[in-house]
Design a protein around this motif. Structure first.
Motif, short mmCIF file in Angstrom:
data_model
loop_
_atom_site.label_atom_id
_atom_site.label_comp_id
_atom_site.label_asym_id
_atom_site.label_seq_id
_atom_site.Cartn_x
_atom_site.Cartn_y
_atom_site.Cartn_z
N ALA A 1 -51.10 -32.15 101.91
CA ALA A 1 -49.82 -31.88 102.49
C ALA A 1 -48.91 -30.91 101.73
CB ALA A 1 -49.21 -33.19 102.27
N PRO A 2 -48.01 -30.31 102.62
CA PRO A 2 -47.16 -29.10 101.71
C PRO A 2 -46.31 -29.82 100.89
CG PRO A 2 -46.76 -29.13 104.17
CD PRO A 2 -47.90 -30.06 103.70
N CYS A 3 -45.47 -29.04 99.97
CA CYS A 3 -44.77 -29.75 99.11
C CYS A 3 -43.58 -29.85 99.86
CB CYS A 3 -44.37 -28.47 97.88
SG CYS A 3 -43.31 -28.95 96.62
N ARG A 4 -42.84 -30.91 99.67
CA ARG A 4 -41.63 -31.30 100.42
C ARG A 4 -40.34 -31.44 99.62
NH1 ARG A 4 -41.73 -36.15 102.61
NH2 ARG A 4 -40.11 -35.67 103.97
N ARG A 5 -40.42 -30.61 98.56
CA ARG A 5 -39.61 -30.92 97.40
C ARG A 5 -38.12 -30.49 98.04
NH1 ARG A 5 -42.13 -28.15 92.78
NH2 ARG A 5 -43.23 -29.84 92.47
N ILE A 6 -37.95 -29.42 98.52
CA ILE A 6 -36.63 -28.89 99.35
C ILE A 6 -36.26 -29.87 100.24
CG2 ILE A 6 -35.48 -27.28 100.61
CD1 ILE A 6 -37.22 -25.20 99.11
N GLU A 7 -37.15 -30.43 101.15
CA GLU A 7 -36.57 -31.28 102.30
C GLU A 7 -36.04 -32.78 101.59
OE1 GLU A 7 -39.75 -32.28 105.06
OE2 GLU A 7 -40.28 -30.06 104.91
N VAL A 8 -36.89 -33.13 100.62
CA VAL A 8 -36.43 -34.48 99.92
C VAL A 8 -35.14 -34.29 99.06
CG1 VAL A 8 -37.17 -36.15 98.12
CG2 VAL A 8 -38.77 -35.39 99.83
N GLY A 9 -35.02 -33.06 98.49
CA GLY A 9 -33.74 -32.90 97.99
C GLY A 9 -32.50 -32.67 98.66
N VAL A 10 -32.60 -32.02 99.78
CA VAL A 10 -31.48 -32.24 100.54
C VAL A 10 -31.44 -33.46 101.34
CG1 VAL A 10 -30.95 -30.94 102.91
CG2 VAL A 10 -31.88 -29.60 101.34
N GLU A 11 -32.50 -34.05 101.88
CA GLU A 11 -32.40 -35.51 102.26
C GLU A 11 -31.58 -36.39 101.28
OE1 GLU A 11 -35.48 -38.92 103.49
OE2 GLU A 11 -36.07 -36.61 104.13
N GLU A 12 -31.95 -36.67 100.08
CA GLU A 12 -31.44 -37.30 99.10
C GLU A 12 -29.97 -36.77 98.90
OE1 GLU A 12 -32.34 -40.16 97.98
OE2 GLU A 12 -34.02 -39.70 99.05
N THR A 13 -29.54 -35.42 98.68
CA THR A 13 -28.10 -35.14 98.51
C THR A 13 -27.19 -35.61 99.78
OG1 THR A 13 -28.86 -33.17 97.50
CG2 THR A 13 -26.74 -33.09 98.44
N MET A 14 -27.71 -35.45 101.02
CA MET A 14 -27.29 -35.85 102.21
C MET A 14 -26.81 -37.40 102.19
SD MET A 14 -26.26 -33.31 103.73
CE MET A 14 -25.37 -33.91 105.25
N ALA A 15 -27.89 -38.33 101.67
CA ALA A 15 -27.87 -39.66 101.45
C ALA A 15 -26.72 -39.85 100.62
CB ALA A 15 -29.00 -40.42 101.14
N PHE A 16 -26.75 -39.21 99.26
CA PHE A 16 -25.43 -39.60 98.40
C PHE A 16 -24.13 -39.13 98.74
CE2 PHE A 16 -23.06 -37.79 94.95
CZ PHE A 16 -23.15 -38.76 94.02
N ILE A 17 -24.09 -37.97 99.52
CA ILE A 17 -22.87 -37.62 100.20
C ILE A 17 -22.07 -38.78 101.08
CG2 ILE A 17 -21.69 -36.09 101.68
CD1 ILE A 17 -23.27 -33.79 100.18
N GLY A 18 -23.26 -39.23 101.93
CA GLY A 18 -23.02 -40.08 102.99
C GLY A 18 -22.65 -41.26 102.31
N ASN A 19 -23.00 -41.72 101.29
CA ASN A 19 -22.97 -42.76 100.39
C ASN A 19 -21.38 -42.95 100.01
OD1 ASN A 19 -22.73 -44.73 98.46
ND2 ASN A 19 -24.79 -44.43 97.63
N ARG A 20 -21.15 -41.72 99.25
CA ARG A 20 -19.76 -41.68 98.80
C ARG A 20 -18.80 -41.69 99.57
NH1 ARG A 20 -21.17 -43.94 94.41
NH2 ARG A 20 -22.65 -43.02 93.06
N VAL A 21 -19.01 -40.72 100.59
CA VAL A 21 -17.94 -40.43 101.42
C VAL A 21 -17.67 -41.90 102.40
CG1 VAL A 21 -17.36 -39.40 103.79
CG2 VAL A 21 -18.11 -38.09 101.93
N SER A 22 -18.55 -42.64 102.53
CA SER A 22 -18.41 -44.06 103.40
C SER A 22 -17.79 -44.95 102.46
CB SER A 22 -19.73 -44.34 104.03
OG SER A 22 -20.40 -44.65 102.88
#
Length: 119
Positions: A1-22
């Protein structure tokens, strides 16, 4: 499987932002609800003698309910905010990777994508 480091990083960043903003929105919304709607309504009802003070109604119950709502709503909103941020990012990456690109070779086509499935 290809490295998904960037995808997971962006996904977790958006989860963190959604968490804090909400959380901020839920806390501010609860404060505004109490300050602008519930407490002025309560004051209006007491000053107009629509509610007898000690017999039928006590204002401490409203303050306790507002306190519980203010304590619980940021946590409930943070779960939903992180979930929304994570799901939106995952769907974006999934739809971006699974579509037919204009310069893609036929050997690189993802046969499991929605474009290649009979519906």
């Amino acid at each position: 499987a290809p490295c998904r480091r960037i995808e997971v990083g962006v996904e977790e960043t958006m989860a963190f932002i959604g968490n804090r903003v909400s959380r901020f929105v839920a806390r501010g919304g609860t404060d505004l609800l109490g300050l602008e709607i519930i407490l002025p309504l309560q004051r209006f009802l007491f000053r107009g003698d629509y509610l007898p003070y000690p017999e039928a109604y006590h204002p401490i119950a409203v303050c306790v309910c507002l306190g519980i709502l203010r304590a619980v709503s940021p946590f409930a909103a943070s779960f939903q905010g992180s979930r929304v941020g994570r799901v939106l990012t995952r769907r974006f990456f999934s739809s971006a990777k699974n579509r037919w690109l204009p310069v893609q070779r036929i050997g690189d086509l993802n046969l499991l994508s929605d474009d290649c499935q009979e519906k």
